[in-house]
Enzyme design. Structure first.
Site, short mmCIF file in Angstrom:
data_model
loop_
_atom_site.label_atom_id
_atom_site.label_comp_id
_atom_site.label_asym_id
_atom_site.label_seq_id
_atom_site.Cartn_x
_atom_site.Cartn_y
_atom_site.Cartn_z
N CYS A 34 -1.92 9.03 3.00
CA CYS A 34 -1.83 8.55 1.62
C CYS A 34 -3.18 8.64 0.92
O CYS A 34 -3.25 8.87 -0.28
CB CYS A 34 -1.30 7.12 1.59
SG CYS A 34 -2.18 5.99 2.69
N GLU A 44 0.89 -1.17 0.00
CA GLU A 44 0.00 0.00 0.00
C GLU A 44 0.92 1.21 0.00
O GLU A 44 1.51 1.56 1.01
CB GLU A 44 -0.91 -0.03 1.23
CG GLU A 44 -2.11 0.89 1.10
CD GLU A 44 -1.90 2.26 1.72
OE1 GLU A 44 -1.51 3.19 0.97
OE2 GLU A 44 -2.09 2.40 2.94
#
Length: 502
Positions: free
Chosen positions: A279, A245
């Site tokens: 993010c 990720e």
């Protein structure tokens, strides 16, 4: 950001945890070298043999007890998150709340998702029974980030545990105490379990690299794309599977029929929460020209009253990683140099470890503030002529993690056109709070998924079993005993089954 990006002198034996707001030392932690990492993985391997044999009901009980222990010590935990990470205590509590939701979902749904399933053997193998069984991988290595030091790694930890794996967790060097506390609460809640079901190792990049090379059965990493690629390359040497990720540059589309105030509120929050160190959030906005003036004014109005700090009145905290401050400054300056206008803030918004909100309008799409992950409390807003242009620009970025759409009538339609791992319609980050929805990205945002059923399947290996229930004379197709009569029959039957479709 990555836990493996910081350089460390290999002879260092101690990691010092520091309060990002004050620079005060919080605690010191021993650094795990290659031998210590190997020992932790070996201990986890033994523990996995015990943990993996437990029933789903037993693992569920242990996981829910862990969640209860987190609740019991949540105030202490929030204080630690505030001190070591810098985020406000309310945000720390929200992070714990979301982590608890995922622990509960994984515990409650593991059996339903992973239990053995019987499947059809097909007409030609009708004398067989066919099963798919999901088996734990063994030991999962998790390398976590510092920006959401509980919620994000928990998306791997809780799901890997629920699937029957042991976990060795390397928290970020910027949130080591938080990671250790999370693991300590698991052991505290489950003293009867063997050591190593869920354990931490501390250190810098060298410790993370050692974990990748320690013979774990999978690596789950959250951090930058550059570091993710290095981890993937290292893992390829031993064919160790990875879940990555990585970065994001999440786009928001605000259509002409959007609720302007709701959209502006979501953008203001999504761009500055956690000091923009997220993010998945809001980094760039594409707003229809018919409402752009009103929308930009509303975003500016909201953010004018939003300020960072470390007291109870602060909306968000300091920059956790000092080196990120220079990146934020560079992105702001590059956007202004390439035609953008700062309607709120600018380079002067950077005040030591704190950065005031910055709103940049109509910066060129080639500017770093639009192309690269900024990881600070800034947002770019661009006026577009309609949905087609907005979608094209949103999809043109190399990242594809989260996204947001505001439209009263066309939200779902627009969402389906976006190149992203997840989209929230008429809210921001709604997908992150729904445990059943998988989370992950495309492109430079990574591979694999955490959360939901896909998040459980990520940490298992499918085992296919075919059981011949009875033999049919002459019909043993995978045998030299099959007869010419059988083959002639097949040549007549196969066209009837497969050859009539046009």
């Amino acid at each position: 950001m990555s836990t493996t990006e910081s350089t460390a002198v290999t002879r260092e034996t101690t990691l010092t945890s520091v309060n990002p707001a004050t620079g005060e030392t919080i605690a010191s932690h021993p650094i795990a070298d290659e031998q210590a990492v190997a020992a932790a993985v070996a201990t986890a391997r033994s523990a996995a043999a015990v943990w993996g044999r437990l029933s789903y009901a037993d693992r569920k009980r242990h996981l829910l007890r862990w969640g209860s222990r987190i609740v019991a010590r949540s105030e202490e935990f929030c204080d630690l998150i505030h001190a070591e990470n810098g985020k406000p205590r309310d945000d720390a509590f929200l992070e714990l709340m979301l982590a608890l939701e995922h622990i509960k979902w994984a515990a409650n749904n593991a059996e339903k998702v992973l239990k053995p399933k019987k499947v059809s053997p097909g007409a030609l193998m009708s004398n067989f029974a066919a099963y798919i069984e999901q088996r734990p991988l063994g030991v999962v290595g998790v390398i976590g980030p510092w920006n959401y030091p509980v919620y994000t790694p928990n998306g791997s930890i809780a799901y890997a545990l629920a699937a029957g794996n042991a976990v060795v967790f390397k928290p970020s060097e910027y949130s080591t105490g938080i990671g250790n506390f999370l693991a300590a609460l698991f052991a505290e809640a489950n003293p009867e379990l063997p050591e190593g079901v869920f354990a931490t190792i501390n250190g810098y990049g060298a410790t993370g690299a050692a974990l990748v090379n320690a013979g774990v059965n999978k690596i789950a990493f959250t951090g930058s794309t550059a570091t993710g690629k290095k981890i993937m390359a290292a893992a390829a040497e031993t064919l160790t599977p990875v879940l990555l990720e990585c970065g994001g540059k999440d786009a928001v589309i605000v259509a002409a029929d959007a609720d302007i105030k709701a959209a502006a509120d979501a953008v203001a929050y999504g761009a500055t929460m956690n000091s923009g160190q997220t993010c998945a959030g809001v980094e760039r906005v594409y707003v229809d020209k018919s409402i752009s003036g009103e929308f930009i004014a509303e975003v500016k109005r909201i953010l004018t009253d939003i300020h960072p700090g470390s007291d109870s009145k602060a909306s968000y905290g300091p920059m956790t990683m000092p080196s990120q401050i220079d990146i934020v400054r560079r992105h702001i300056e590059d956007a202004l140099k390439k035609g953008g206008t700062a309607v709120l803030g600018g380079p002067e918004s950077i005040k030591g470890n704190y950065i005031e909100p910055v709103v940049l309008v109509d910066a060129d799409e080639s500017s770093e503030a639009v192309c690269e992950e900024t990881f600070g409390p800034t947002v770019t807003i661009r006026t577009v002529t309609g949905i087609d242009e907005a979608v094209e620009l949103a999809n043109s970025n190399k990242y594809g993690l989260g996204s947001t759409v505001f439209s009263r009538k066309r939200g779902l339609e627009i969402a389906r056109r976006l190149r992203a791992g997840a989209t929230s319609v008429n809210s921001v980050l709604g997908f992150a709070a729904i445990s059943a929805l998988p989370f992950g990205g495309v492109g430079d945002s990574g591979i694999g998924r955490i959360h939901g059923a896909p998040g459980l399947l990520e940490f298992t290996s499918p085992h296919s079993i075919a059981v011949q229930r009875f033999a049919v004379p002459g019909m043993a197709l995978l045998s030299y005993t099959r007869t010419d009569r059988t083959m002639n029959l097949l040549r007549k039957v196969v066209p009837l089954i497969h050859g009539r479709h046009k």
